[in-house]
Design a protein around this motif. Structure first.
Motif, PDB file in Angstrom:
ATOM      1  N   SER A 249      34.002  20.833  -0.225  1.00 56.88           N
ATOM      2  CA  SER A 249      35.160  19.965   0.021  1.00 56.88           C
ATOM      3  C   SER A 249      34.749  18.497  -0.011  1.00 56.88           C
ATOM      4  O   SER A 249      33.560  18.177   0.100  1.00 56.88           O
ATOM      5  CB  SER A 249      35.810  20.309   1.376  1.00 56.88           C
ATOM      6  OG  SER A 249      34.893  20.069   2.413  1.00 56.88           O
ATOM      7  N   GLY A 250      35.763  17.614  -0.166  1.00 57.36           N
ATOM      8  CA  GLY A 250      35.524  16.171  -0.171  1.00 57.36           C
ATOM      9  C   GLY A 250      35.146  15.654  -1.556  1.00 57.36           C
ATOM     10  O   GLY A 250      35.458  16.273  -2.573  1.00 57.36           O
ATOM     11  N   SER A 251      34.461  14.517  -1.566  1.00 52.90           N
ATOM     12  CA  SER A 251      34.144  13.835  -2.835  1.00 52.90           C
ATOM     13  C   SER A 251      32.826  14.350  -3.389  1.00 52.90           C
ATOM     14  O   SER A 251      31.773  14.147  -2.778  1.00 52.90           O
ATOM     15  CB  SER A 251      34.010  12.327  -2.609  1.00 52.90           C
ATOM     16  OG  SER A 251      35.210  11.805  -2.101  1.00 52.90           O
ATOM     17  N   LEU A 252      32.888  14.959  -4.540  1.00 53.18           N
ATOM     18  CA  LEU A 252      31.653  15.420  -5.192  1.00 53.18           C
ATOM     19  C   LEU A 252      31.141  14.248  -6.040  1.00 53.18           C
ATOM     20  O   LEU A 252      31.586  14.029  -7.180  1.00 53.18           O
ATOM     21  CB  LEU A 252      31.945  16.671  -6.027  1.00 53.18           C
ATOM     22  CG  LEU A 252      30.767  17.322  -6.751  1.00 53.18           C
ATOM     23  CD1 LEU A 252      29.539  17.471  -5.880  1.00 53.18           C
ATOM     24  CD2 LEU A 252      31.176  18.687  -7.286  1.00 53.18           C
ATOM     25  N   ASP A 253      30.244  13.483  -5.435  1.00 60.50           N
ATOM     26  CA  ASP A 253      29.740  12.277  -6.101  1.00 60.50           C
ATOM     27  C   ASP A 253      28.231  12.159  -5.880  1.00 60.50           C
ATOM     28  O   ASP A 253      27.593  13.130  -5.456  1.00 60.50           O
ATOM     29  CB  ASP A 253      30.490  11.022  -5.615  1.00 60.50           C
ATOM     30  CG  ASP A 253      30.334  10.789  -4.120  1.00 60.50           C
ATOM     31  OD1 ASP A 253      29.426  11.403  -3.501  1.00 60.50           O
ATOM     32  OD2 ASP A 253      31.103  10.002  -3.552  1.00 60.50           O
ATOM     33  N   GLU A 254      27.664  10.997  -6.102  1.00 59.24           N
ATOM     34  CA  GLU A 254      26.215  10.808  -6.040  1.00 59.24           C
ATOM     35  C   GLU A 254      25.639  11.038  -4.639  1.00 59.24           C
ATOM     36  O   GLU A 254      24.431  11.222  -4.492  1.00 59.24           O
ATOM     37  CB  GLU A 254      25.827   9.410  -6.547  1.00 59.24           C
ATOM     38  CG  GLU A 254      26.442   8.227  -5.819  1.00 59.24           C
ATOM     39  CD  GLU A 254      27.846   7.880  -6.331  1.00 59.24           C
ATOM     40  OE1 GLU A 254      28.472   8.727  -6.995  1.00 59.24           O
ATOM     41  OE2 GLU A 254      28.303   6.765  -6.038  1.00 59.24           O
ATOM     42  N   HIS A 255      26.487  11.014  -3.623  1.00 61.24           N
ATOM     43  CA  HIS A 255      26.001  11.224  -2.254  1.00 61.24           C
ATOM     44  C   HIS A 255      26.072  12.686  -1.825  1.00 61.24           C
ATOM     45  O   HIS A 255      25.586  13.036  -0.747  1.00 61.24           O
ATOM     46  CB  HIS A 255      26.821  10.366  -1.272  1.00 61.24           C
ATOM     47  CG  HIS A 255      26.708   8.893  -1.554  1.00 61.24           C
ATOM     48  ND1 HIS A 255      25.542   8.182  -1.367  1.00 61.24           N
ATOM     49  CD2 HIS A 255      27.604   8.011  -2.064  1.00 61.24           C
ATOM     50  CE1 HIS A 255      25.726   6.933  -1.729  1.00 61.24           C
ATOM     51  NE2 HIS A 255      26.969   6.794  -2.165  1.00 61.24           N
ATOM     52  N   ALA A 256      26.680  13.508  -2.639  1.00 59.39           N
ATOM     53  CA  ALA A 256      26.869  14.911  -2.247  1.00 59.39           C
ATOM     54  C   ALA A 256      25.529  15.644  -2.202  1.00 59.39           C
ATOM     55  O   ALA A 256      24.695  15.481  -3.088  1.00 59.39           O
ATOM     56  CB  ALA A 256      27.809  15.588  -3.241  1.00 59.39           C
ATOM     57  N   LYS A 257      25.342  16.417  -1.155  1.00 59.11           N
ATOM     58  CA  LYS A 257      24.157  17.292  -1.064  1.00 59.11           C
ATOM     59  C   LYS A 257      24.685  18.718  -1.153  1.00 59.11           C
ATOM     60  O   LYS A 257      25.291  19.222  -0.204  1.00 59.11           O
ATOM     61  CB  LYS A 257      23.432  17.087   0.271  1.00 59.11           C
ATOM     62  CG  LYS A 257      22.975  15.646   0.501  1.00 59.11           C
ATOM     63  CD  LYS A 257      21.698  15.306  -0.275  1.00 59.11           C
ATOM     64  CE  LYS A 257      21.267  13.879   0.003  1.00 59.11           C
ATOM     65  NZ  LYS A 257      21.212  13.058  -1.213  1.00 59.11           N
ATOM     66  N   LEU A 258      24.443  19.329  -2.283  1.00 57.55           N
ATOM     67  CA  LEU A 258      24.938  20.698  -2.468  1.00 57.55           C
ATOM     68  C   LEU A 258      24.029  21.670  -1.722  1.00 57.55           C
ATOM     69  O   LEU A 258      22.854  21.391  -1.503  1.00 57.55           O
ATOM     70  CB  LEU A 258      24.999  21.014  -3.959  1.00 57.55           C
ATOM     71  CG  LEU A 258      26.191  20.328  -4.635  1.00 57.55           C
ATOM     72  CD1 LEU A 258      25.926  20.066  -6.108  1.00 57.55           C
ATOM     73  CD2 LEU A 258      27.458  21.149  -4.470  1.00 57.55           C
ATOM     74  N   PRO A 259      24.590  22.804  -1.302  1.00 58.55           N
ATOM     75  CA  PRO A 259      23.801  23.716  -0.463  1.00 58.55           C
ATOM     76  C   PRO A 259      22.632  24.346  -1.212  1.00 58.55           C
ATOM     77  O   PRO A 259      22.688  24.509  -2.430  1.00 58.55           O
ATOM     78  CB  PRO A 259      24.817  24.794  -0.053  1.00 58.55           C
ATOM     79  CG  PRO A 259      25.974  24.646  -0.961  1.00 58.55           C
ATOM     80  CD  PRO A 259      25.972  23.263  -1.493  1.00 58.55           C
TER      81      PRO A 259
END
Lengths: 295, 159
Positions: free
Chosen positions: B23-33
């Motif tokens: 959920s939320g913004s999938l951008d350069e700050h996203a940490k995928l599991p």
């Protein structure tokens, strides 16, 4: 070849002809595809290409040939866009000073003073991006007619900001200090060189744009990037930690109109024009495109 | 001011199946599991509110962990995801199954947009002819599908 005025004066009311004629007479019209044979034989910067449903790939080929303005004849906003293209060429100073009236066919001067219709935010570091997008999102949400294109326009703004933070800054020797940084790193420029994100909404149109104080686009690199992005139906993301190589494609695909204007060493403007008629009207209609480089 | 949601995820494990909800913004700050061994992976995307070019690259890198024969099912794919299915190489690997996705509708008269969830086995797939449910705006006008179907739904052809 006819001038814009000779070919299309009937598009504007007769009482405006005297004002428009000196500008529109300086710009020639090349019709695409009818005048295809003339492509290599004209002085491209002083020509507006009037296209019949040219695809993005055709647009890019025309831009590569040196043309700066491609205007789609079948679009409802053709007269306004043709006029804007002509004025961008003949009056670049006026355009750079205040580009918004050129972008919106139903522009009213009061719009720029109305916070519900106009938003402009200065920024100078990449950690401000999230807040800038929050403000833009809030601005869009207070204009219900933008709801259908909220996600498209926010994605476009996101890519414009990333470009302004990481690609645009350039030092006098030509070094781009932030270009190789990962995009979650902090990139900070001096406040004196701050950039501006803006959005203006009218009844039927919206423009979202970003202006920086570097004017550092490289025309050959941009054309190469465009060719790479639009020569095939699907594209691969770039490896590594810096740019993913998709931003320009998102910008151009999402919008109905695309503008990239670079005054070398002074400023650059990247803007997307949206039609407030849902996704289809923006994603799939033939696009007006303007890519200009001024020395 | 309404803030855009930062990227978050939840992971549920049920026997051989692992379910990721993004959920939320999938951008350069996203940490995928981190991925875990599984026979089946379900990825729920309905909460993803924005996607940029950096997020697109992160997604491609992340899903490469789920190679065949792992069964991967995507649920509730938002418009910005569906738009990428055909546009970006590696965004939707061949062995992934799109179990549901958003189809946008628009009314020119009221300028309303409505997102309708298309479900595999109800609206498409499994030898079904595509069934697009009729939508009406708040004034009772029939709404139009707000994409070019042959382009937007092109990812279904090869599946």
């Amino acid at each position: 070849m006819k001038s814009v005025f000779e070919a299309y004066k009937e598009l504007w009311p007769a009482d405006r002809h005297a004002v428009l004629e000196p500008y529109l007479n300086k710009i020639a019209v090349l019709r695409y595809p009818e005048d295809r044979a003339m492509l290599g034989k004209v002085l491209a910067p002083f020509v507006v290409v009037v296209a019949q449903k040219a695809s993005l790939r055709e647009n890019v080929a025309l831009l590569e040939s040196g043309f700066q303005h491609i205007v789609q004849q079948d679009r409802e906003d053709f007269p306004q866009e043709l006029l804007a293209a002509s004025l961008m060429t003949t009056r670049p100073d006026a355009f750079q000073k205040n580009p918004v009236p050129f972008f919106l066919s139903d522009f009213q001067p009061d719009m720029l003073k109305d916070p519900d219709k106009n938003l402009a935010m200065k920024f100078h570091k990449s950690s401000q991006k999230s807040l800038l997008l929050d403000w833009l999102s809030a601005f869009l949400q207070q204009n219900p007619q933008t709801f259908a294109i909220h996600d498209l326009s926010l994605q476009a703004a996101d890519e414009m900001l990333t470009n302004a933070f990481f690609n645009a800054p350039i030092r006098p020797g030509g070094l781009r200090p932030f270009q190789k940084l990962p995009r979650d790193a902090e990139a900070e420029i001096s406040a004196a060189k701050s950039a501006t994100l803006f959005a203006t909404v009218s009844e039927r149109r919206m423009i979202v744009g970003c202006m920086d104080s570097f004017g550092s686009f490289s025309q050959p690199n941009l054309m190469e990037h465009l060719r790479h992005n639009f020569s095939q139906d699907s594209i691969r993301t770039r490896e590594g930690q810096n740019g993913a190589g998709l931003g320009l494609r998102y910008l151009i695909e999402n919008a109905a109109n695309f503008y990239l204007l670079c005054h070398k060493g002074i400023s650059s403007l990247v803007a997307c024009g949206f039609v407030l008629e849902g996704l289809k009207a923006n994603l799939y209609k033939p696009k007006h495109m303007h890519i200009c480089f001024w020395e | 001011m309404i803030r855009r949601e930062p990227f978050e995820f939840e992971v549920l494990e049920d026997g051989e199946t692992i379910e990721y909800s993004l959920s939320g913004s999938l951008d350069e700050h996203a940490k995928l599991p981190d991925s875990r061994p599984a026979g089946k992976v379900v990825i729920r995307l309905g909460g993803v509110t924005s996607l940029n070019s950096q997020g697109t690259r992160l997604w491609i890198g992340w899903i490469q962990r789920f190679r065949s024969p792992i069964e991967v099912v995507l649920e509730d794919c938002p418009v910005l995801f569906v738009k990428n299915f055909k546009l970006v190489k590696g965004f939707l690997p061949e062995h992934f199954v799109v179990n549901s996705f958003v189809l946008p509708f628009y009314s020119e008269r009221t300028r309303e947009r409505r997102d309708v969830l298309m479900e595999r086995g109800i609206h498409y797939g499994m030898n079904l002819k595509m069934k697009i449910p009729e939508q009406q705006d708040s004034a009772g006008n029939v709404m139009e599908v707000d994409v070019i179907e042959s382009t937007y739904l092109g990812f279904l052809k090869a599946r």
